[in-house]
Design a protein around this motif. Structure first.
Motif, PDB file in Angstrom:
ATOM      1  N   HIS A 111     -46.125  46.564 -49.290  1.00 47.06           N
ATOM      2  CA  HIS A 111     -45.996  46.644 -50.743  1.00 47.06           C
ATOM      3  C   HIS A 111     -47.371  46.716 -51.403  1.00 47.06           C
ATOM      4  CE1 HIS A 111     -42.078  44.192 -49.973  1.00 47.06           C
ATOM      5  NE2 HIS A 111     -42.004  45.420 -49.511  1.00 47.06           N
ATOM      6  N   SER A 112     -48.264  45.838 -50.955  1.00 48.45           N
ATOM      7  CA  SER A 112     -49.587  45.831 -51.581  1.00 48.45           C
ATOM      8  C   SER A 112     -50.360  47.087 -51.197  1.00 48.45           C
ATOM      9  CB  SER A 112     -50.362  44.560 -51.206  1.00 48.45           C
ATOM     10  OG  SER A 112     -50.778  44.609 -49.868  1.00 48.45           O
ATOM     11  N   PHE A 113     -50.150  47.527 -49.981  1.00 51.16           N
ATOM     12  CA  PHE A 113     -50.803  48.744 -49.512  1.00 51.16           C
ATOM     13  C   PHE A 113     -50.390  49.931 -50.386  1.00 51.16           C
ATOM     14  CE2 PHE A 113     -50.543  52.611 -46.954  1.00 51.16           C
ATOM     15  CZ  PHE A 113     -51.766  52.664 -46.316  1.00 51.16           C
ATOM     16  N   LEU A 114     -49.102  50.056 -50.620  1.00 54.08           N
ATOM     17  CA  LEU A 114     -48.609  51.192 -51.397  1.00 54.08           C
ATOM     18  C   LEU A 114     -49.082  51.133 -52.851  1.00 54.08           C
ATOM     19  CD1 LEU A 114     -45.005  51.668 -49.988  1.00 54.08           C
ATOM     20  CD2 LEU A 114     -46.930  53.255 -49.816  1.00 54.08           C
ATOM     21  N   ALA A 115     -49.006  49.924 -53.433  1.00 51.65           N
ATOM     22  CA  ALA A 115     -49.458  49.789 -54.819  1.00 51.65           C
ATOM     23  C   ALA A 115     -50.915  50.223 -54.920  1.00 51.65           C
ATOM     24  CB  ALA A 115     -49.283  48.349 -55.290  1.00 51.65           C
ATOM     25  N   ASP A 116     -51.685  49.806 -53.934  1.00 49.94           N
ATOM     26  CA  ASP A 116     -53.102  50.138 -53.930  1.00 49.94           C
ATOM     27  C   ASP A 116     -53.315  51.642 -53.833  1.00 49.94           C
ATOM     28  OD1 ASP A 116     -55.742  49.477 -54.034  1.00 49.94           O
ATOM     29  OD2 ASP A 116     -55.936  49.216 -51.863  1.00 49.94           O
TER      30      ASP A 116
END
Lengths: 277, 319, 491
Positions: free
Chosen positions: C246-251
Motif C-alpha cells: 500500500h505504501s509502495f503504491l501510494a509512493d
C-alpha cells in the motif's frame, strides 16, 4: 386507524462528540393498508438533512454534524392512516427478486437448535401460510418478549438459547427460522401505535415479513404473537436489523450516548386540509 | 499533507531525540556512579536519573531497589517503561513505517536498520538477563548513532517543505524538554549557595550535566574557565550558540513554525505562543533567574513547552 | 494472496517452462530459455546462493515484508525471492493478453448487469441464487451505476499452464488483488543482481505500471470533479499483511496513503484531514474490504473505514476502486460459469480456458463426482484458504467417505475439478537448481479509456518439492517474470 404521530429521540453525550454522521430510516412509505398523509423528519441542532432511498426502497435521511455536540434531538412526525389487512403487505414496489431474502448472514443464521425447533414445530403443517402462523405462535410462546432493548441485537441463535429477547431480536429469530425453512423473509422496523402492549421502554418496535406463495409478503409479529394490524406503523425493511435500523450513528470521538425516546400518538384525528399559502 | 503524516513525522523525531537523550543520561550517570563517594556525593544518582527520565513512578511498581542494574535495564530495555530506549526506537519505527512515503529512502533505511539492530541487543539482553558494561557502551553508542543518522540523513535528503519542518519541530520541542528535565533534577547542585561550599563533589555533578547534553567540550570553548554552576545554567538556558540550550531550541522552533505558517499562508496559536516563550528567554539573564528561583523558572518552562506541544497537535496534527 | 491453489499434485511428469515436455526428460531446453540454461550451466558454484542472500538482505533493508496473521514470531517475514526468472515469449504473452482483456471486459459487464437489469439471471445462464445469495453480492448496490460501468479497476487473474499451448485461469481476483509491488521490486532486484543476464534478454518493461494505474484511476473520477482529481490509497494500516504494498503504491503514484481515521465525510463529500484543514477526495484506491468500509452501512464495529463513505459513494461524489460488491464476480461458484458469461456478453468463445469444473448442484455432475472422488479435487464453494477441500489422490479412505457424506447431504455447496499439474520452472536452492511449480498473476487495469496490462506479472513458485501451493502465506516464493521482445521459438 387515523393518527397524528410524533416521535422524538433525545440523545445526550456525556463527553461532547465531534464529526458525527448519522442516518435515519424514520419515514414510512405508503402501501395498500398504510397511507402517509404528511410526514417530516427534523434534527436539532440544525443540519442539512439529505433524503435518499436505499436499495430496499426505504427512505433514508442522512446528516453530518461537525460538533462538538453534547446533545441532539431527532423528530419524526406526521399524519397517517392504517387499515387492518391481516398482515398482508400489498402495493409496495418490490426492488429485489426473492432470492435476496434467503441470504444467510451472521445475525440471521438460524443455527442448529433454532432450526430443529422450527422443523419440529411445523412437522404437521403443510400449508405455507399455516406454517408461518405456527412458527410465529411457537416463537411467541417459547421466547419471552422483553421490551427493554439491548445496545445491539444479538444474533438469532443466541437469542433463541436465552429464550428471551427484545422485539427486534425476536424479529431476527423469526427471519432466521423462516429462511432456514427456505421461506424468503425480511426484517421490519416500525412503531407500535397501540397502548400498553410493547411497554414504556422504547417506542421502537420490530417484526418480520415472510413471503407466502401465492399471497405475497405477510407480516408476522413474534413479540406480540399476531400479524400486524392497524397499530403497526411500518417504517423500513431490510435483510436484518442493521439494514432497517431507525438510526445509525458514528462519530469521530468514540463517545457513550444516553438516549431517551418518546412516541406520542393522537388517534382518530382528521388530517387537516392544506391550503394555498 | 495529511495531518497524521505530520503527526508521525513529528513523533519520529521526538522519540529518537528522547532515545538519544536517555543514552547520554545513562552514560553520564554511569560515570558518576563509578566515582568514589567522596567525589560523587552522597546523593542517590540512579534515583535522580529515574526522575530526570520521568520513570520514577512506574519504576517502583516493578523494582524494589534503584540500583545500577535495575535502572539501566528499565531505562534501556524494559517494555513496561513507555519511555525506555527500546520503546522509543520501536515507537519511532512504527511512526516511520506509517509514513514511509514521506521519508526519504535514507531516513527509512536508517531507522529500519536501527530497529533490526535493536532486536539483536534485546536478544543478548534477554539471553543473559543483564547487559555487561562493554555491551552497554556499544548499545548506547548505537542509539546515538541512530539518532544522528536519522537527523543527518533528513537534513541531507529531505525536501524543504512542511514534512521537513514538522520533523525538525519534533526534534526541538523534545530537546527543549530534555534539557529542562536535566536542569530540573540537578538544580540543587547548581544553586549559588552550593557553589560557595565548592569542592569536588559539585564539580563532577556539573560535568555530568554537561555530558548528558553533550556540552562538556562546548563549555570550555564558550567560557574558557573551569566548570562553574552559574555558567552551566547560563550555557544550558541562555546561550544561543549552544545547540541544546533552551533558547537555541526556541530559535529553531520559532523558525520552523514560521516556515510552516509561511507555506500555508496562515499563522496560529502555536506560532504566537512560541514567539512569546522565545521573547521571554531573550529577555532573561542568568542573574535574574537565580534570584527568582531556578527551579521555578524551569518548572514554568516545562509547562509552557508542553503547552506548545499540545497547541501544535491541535493546530496541525489532528486535522 | 490467500486463496489456496487447489490443484492436486501431478501424477505424470508435467510441462517445464525451461525444458518443455516433462521435467524428468533431459531434453534440449526450449529456445526461449537458451540463454538462461547456459547461464545456469556456467554460473560458478555458490553464485546463485550468494545472489539469493544479497536479495534477502536488500529486501529486508527496504522493508519489503508481509505480515502473517497469527504468527507472532515472524510478524514481518520476507517472501522468498528466486533469482532465476520465468520467461514468456512475445507470442505467448500476446495470446495471454487478449484473453485477459476479454475476460476482464466480461467480468465488468457481468457486474454491471448483476447490479442492474440482471439479464443474465433472467436468461437462465447463471442461477439467481448463486448471485443473489452470494455473500459477496451487495444488495446495497442494486440499481446503482458506477462511473463508466467499471467495477473491477484492478483485477489479478491467476493463470497456470499445463503445456506449451494453453493458459488456464485458476481464479479471478476482482476485489483487492495484491502482489503488484513484488512484480515491480523483483524487476529492480534482477537488474541489480543479474545485470548481464538481464541485458542479454530484451525484456519488456513493467516499471510503467504505476503510471498506468494512475491514468486508470484518474479516468474514473466522478463526472463533476473539477480539475485534477485528488486520488488517495486507503489502507487498513501498517499491521495489514500487504501494508508495504500500500505504501509502495501510494509512493509510486505520488498520492497520499490514508487510513480510515484520516478521512472525514461531511454531507456526502469525502475529505482527508490535512495540516491545512479538510481537503476533498475524489478517487479512493481502497485496499480495505467491503465489510469494513463504512460503519454506518456495513459492519458497525469497523474502525478501518469512514462513517458516511457509502453515502458519498452512492451520491456519486467519490469513486471507489475497486467498486463495492465487485467480489461477486470472483466467487468460486461464479468462476465455473465464466465461459458462459463471456459468450453471453461478448458473443465470443473464451480465449483463456477454465479448469473443467463439475458443479455438484447439478445431479449428473454430482453422480460423476461421487464416482470419481479419488481422482478429483473437491472444493467448498464459499470456502477459502484451502479449508473444506478434498484432494482425492492424496486423501485417505476415511476422508473420501466423509466427503461423500457431505456431498450427498449438501451438494450445492461444492464444486469439483480434475487434478491438473501446474507447469514447473527451474528454481535455485542452496543445494542446486530444481524444477518447482509456478503460476502467474498478471494485473489488468480497466479505466474509462480502455484496458491496460503491463507485460508481465507476479510469478509465484511453490518452494517445496511436489507442492502446488504457491501462496506466500504458505511458504511460496516469487520470481521475476520476463516477457521477451522475441517470440518463444526464436533463439
Amino acid at each position: 386507524m387515523r393518527a397524528s404521530v410524533q416521535f422524538q429521540l433525545q440523545v445526550y453525550f456525556p463527553e461532547p462528540v465531534r464529526g458525527l454522521n448519522q442516518i435515519f430510516r424514520l419515514t414510512p412509505r405508503g402501501f395498500d393498508s398504510q397511507e402517509v398523509r404528511e410526514w417530516r423528519v427534523d434534527v436539532l441542532p440544525d443540519a442539512t438533512l439529505r433524503r435518499g432511498e436505499d436499495a430496499f426502497g426505504n427512505v433514508v435521511h442522512s446528516c453530518s454534524h461537525d460538533g462538538p455536540l453534547d446533545s441532539l434531538t431527532v423528530m419524526a412526525e406526521g399524519l397517517i392512516e392504517t387499515h387492518d389487512a391481516a398482515g398482508v403487505v400489498r402495493g409496495l414496489v418490490e426492488k429485489f427478486p426473492l432470492d435476496v431474502f434467503l441470504r444467510d448472514a451472521p445475525a440471521t443464521h438460524a443455527g442448529g437448535e433454532l432450526a430443529a425447533f422450527a422443523r419440529d414445530a411445523l412437522a404437521k403443517e403443510a400449508d405455507p401460510l399455516g406454517r408461518m402462523h405456527i412458527l410465529m405462535g411457537a416463537l411467541h410462546k417459547t421466547l419471552t418478549f422483553a421490551a427493554e432493548e439491548t445496545e445491539a441485537p444479538r444474533p438469532a441463535p443466541e437469542v433463541f438459547s436465552a429464550r428471551a429477547g427484545s422485539a427486534r431480536e425476536l424479529a431476527q429469530v423469526f427471519v432466521a427460522a423462516a429462511r432456514d425453512l427456505n421461506v424468503p423473509a425480511r426484517f421490519v422496523s416500525g412503531f407500535y401505535l397501540g397502548v400498553g402492549d410493547v411497554g414504556e421502554a422504547s417506542p421502537h418496535h420490530a417484526w418480520a415479513e415472510a413471503f407466502v406463495d401465492p399471497i405475497g409478503w405477510i407480516g408476522f409479529d413474534p413479540a406480540l404473537g399476531f400479524c400486524p394490524r392497524d397499530a403497526h406503523l411500518r417504517l423500513a425493511t431490510g435483510l436484518d436489523y442493521f439494514g432497517a435500523a431507525p438510526r445509525r450513528a458514528v462519530c469521530l470521538t468514540t463517545g457513550r450516548e444516553d438516549r431517551r425516546a418518546a412516541l406520542n400518538v393522537d388517534a382518530g384525528r382528521q388530517a387537516s386540509w392544506q391550503f394555498q399559502q | 499533507m495529511l495531518a497524521r503524516t505530520a503527526d508521525n513525522l513529528f513523533w519520529v523525531s521526538r522519540y529518537l531525540e528522547r532515545a538519544d537523550f536517555l543514552a547520554r543520561l545513562i552514560e553520564a550517570s554511569s560515570r558518576i556512579a563509578a566515582l568514589p563517594t567522596a567525589y560523587a556525593g552522597a546523593q542517590d544518582e540512579w534515583k535522580s536519573v529515574l526522575i530526570a527520565s520521568g520513570a520514577d513512578e512506574t519504576f517502583f511498581d516493578h523494582f524494589d531497589k534503584a540500583d545500577e542494574a535495575n535502572v539501566i535495564a528499565f531505562l534501556a530495555f524494559d517494555q513496561r517503561n513507555p519511555s525506555s530506549i527500546r520503546n522509543c526506537i520501536e515507537f519511532a519505527r512504527t511512526n516511520a513505517r506509517a509514513v514511509r512515503t514521506a521519508l526519504t529512502v535514507e531516513m527509512w533505511e536508517g531507522i529500519n536498520c536501527a530497529w533490526l539492530e535493536l532486536r539483536k541487543f534485546e536478544a543478548a539482553h534477554e539471553a543473559h538477563g543483564h547487559i555487561d558494561r562493554e555491551e552497554l557502551i556499544g548499545f548506547l553508542d548505537y542509539v546515538k548513532t541512530t539518532s544522528s543518522l536519522y537527523d543527518g540523513s533528513g537534513y541531507r535528503s529531505m525536501l524543504r517543505n512542511d514534512a521537513y519542518y514538522f520533523s525538525r519541530l519534533g526534534v526541538y520541542v523534545e530537546r527543549a524538554d530534555n534539557t529542562a528535565r536535566v536542569l530540573d533534577v540537578k538544580y540543587h547542585v547548581l544553586l549559588p549557595e552550593q557553589e560557595t561550599v565548592g569542592g569536588s563533589v559539585d564539580y563532577f555533578q556539573w560535568s555530568a550535566i554537561l555530558r548528558s547534553v553533550s556540552a562538556l567540550t562546548a563549555y570550555h570553548w564558550v567560557y574558557r574557565e573551569s566548570i562553574k554552576a552559574w555558567n552551566v545554567a547560563d550555557l544550558l538556558i541562555l546561550r544561543p550558540e549552544m545547540p541544546r540550550s533552551l533558547i537555541s531550541c526556541y530559535d529553531n522552533i520559532v523558525r520552523f513554525l514560521d516556515a510552516i505558517a509561511g507555506q500555508y499562508g496562515r499563522q496560529g496559536a502555536s506560532q504566537r505562543h512560541a514567539r512569546n516563550i522565545k521573547r521571554h528567554l531573550e529577555g532573561a539573564s542568568i542573574g535574574e533567574i537565580f534570584q527568582s528561583g531556578l527551579h521555578e523558572f524551569v518548572e514554568a518552562f516545562v509547562t509552557e513547552n508542553n503547552r506548545l506541544g499540545s497547541q501544535i497537535t491541535e493546530q496541525y496534527l489532528i486535522g | 494472496m490467500t486463496f489456496q491453489k487447489a490443484i492436486a499434485p501431478m501424477t505424470a511428469p508435467c510441462f517445464d517452462e525451461m525444458n518443455g515436455g516433462g521435467s524428468e526428460s533431459p531434453s534440449e531446453p526450449r529456445a526461449l530459455y537458451g540463454r538462461i540454461a547456459r547461464w545456469l550451466e556456467n554460473a560458478p558454484r555458490g553464485l546463485l546462493e550468494s545472489r539469493r542472500q544479497q536479495a534477502e538482505m536488500l529486501f529486508r533493508r527496504i522493508g519489503i515484508t508481509f505480515a502473517v496473521y497469527g504468527d507472532k514470531e515472524a510478524a514481518e517475514r520476507l517472501i522468498p525471492f528466486d533469482i532465476i526468472p520465468r520467461l514468456l515469449g512475445h507470442d505467448e504473452w500476446r495470446r495471454l493478453e487478449v484473453g485477459l482483456i476479454q475476460r476482464v471486459k466480461a467480468l465488468n459487464m457481468f457486474l454491471t448487469d448483476v447490479y442492474g437489469a440482471q439479464e443474465i439471471i433472467r436468461a437462465g445462464v447463471v442461477p439467481a441464487g448463486l448471485v443473489l445469495r452470494n455473500p459477496a453480492y451487495r444488495p446495497e448496490l442494486q440499481g446503482r451505476r458506477v462511473p463508466h460501468d467499471i467495477w473491477t479497476h484492478i483485477a489479478g487473474i491467476d493463470v497456470i499452464r499445463v503445456d506449451g499451448e494453453d493458459f488456464y485461469v485458476l481464479e479471478d481476483n476482482c476485489r483487492t488483488p495484491s502482489g503488484v509491488s513484488y512484480m515491480l521490486e523483483n524487476r529492480e532486484m534482477m537488474i541489480r543482481l543479474a545485470p548481464d543476464l538481464f541485458a542479454d534478454h530484451r525484456v519488456l518493461p513493467v516499471e510503467n505500471y504505476p503510471d498506468a494505474l494512475l491514468a486508470s484511476l484518474r479516468s474514473v473520477a466522478p463526472p463533476h470533479c473539477p480539475g485534477e482529481p485528488n486520488i488517495v490509497v486507503l489502507t487498513p494500516g501498517q499491521f495489514n499483511s500487504a501494508y508495504y504494498e500500500h505504501s509502495f503504491l501510494a509512493d509510486k503514484l505520488g498520492v497520499e496513503l490514508v487510513e480510515g481515521r484520516d478521512l472525514a465525510v461531511r454531507d456526502d463529500v469525502v475529505y482527508m484531514r490535512t495540516t491545512e484543514g479538510l481537503k476533498r477526495v475524489d478517487v479512493i484506491y481502497r485496499r480495505v474490504d467491503d465489510d469494513f468500509l463504512d460503519p454506518l452501512a456495513f459492519r458497525a464495529d469497523s474502525v478501518l473505514g469512514a462513517a458516511g463513505l457509502m453515502g458519498a459513494y452512492l451520491a456519486g461524489n467519490v469513486t471507489l476502486a475497486n467498486a463495492v460488491g465487485a467480489g461477486v464476480a470472483d466467487d468460486k461458484a461464479i468462476y465455473t460459469y465464466m465461459p458462459e458469461i463471456i459468450r453471453f456478453y461478448l458473443g465470443e468463445e473464451p480465449k483463456l480456458k477454465n479448469v473443467a469444473t463439475w458443479r455438484c448442484r447439478e445431479p449428473d455432475a454430482l453422480k460423476y463426482v461421487l464416482d470419481h472422488l479419488h481422482e478429483l479435487v473437491v472444493k467448498e464453494v464459499n470456502g477459502s484458504g484451502g479449508y473444506g477441500m478434498l484432494v482425492g489422490p492424496h486423501a485417505s479412505k476415511e476422508q473420501i467417505e466423509a466427503f461423500r457424506q457431505k456431498l450427498t447431504s449438501a451438494p450445492e455447496g461444492f464444486i469439483a475439478q480434475p487434478t491438473l499439474s501446474l507447469s514447473t520452472c527451474p528454481t535455485s536452492f542452496p543445494g542446486g537448481v530444481a524444477p518447482r511449480h509456478v503460476d502467474l498473476r498478471p494485473f489488468v487495469l480497466s479505466g474509462a479509456d480502455g484496458v491496460r496490462i503491463v507485460p508481465g506479472g507476479l510469478t509465484r513458485v511453490a518452494l517445496k518439492e511436489g507442492s502446488l501451493v504457491v501462496n506466500s502465506s504458505q511458504g511460496g516464493g516469487t520470481k521475476d517474470t520476463w516477457v521477451l521482445e522475441t517470440d518463444a521459438a526464436t533463439q
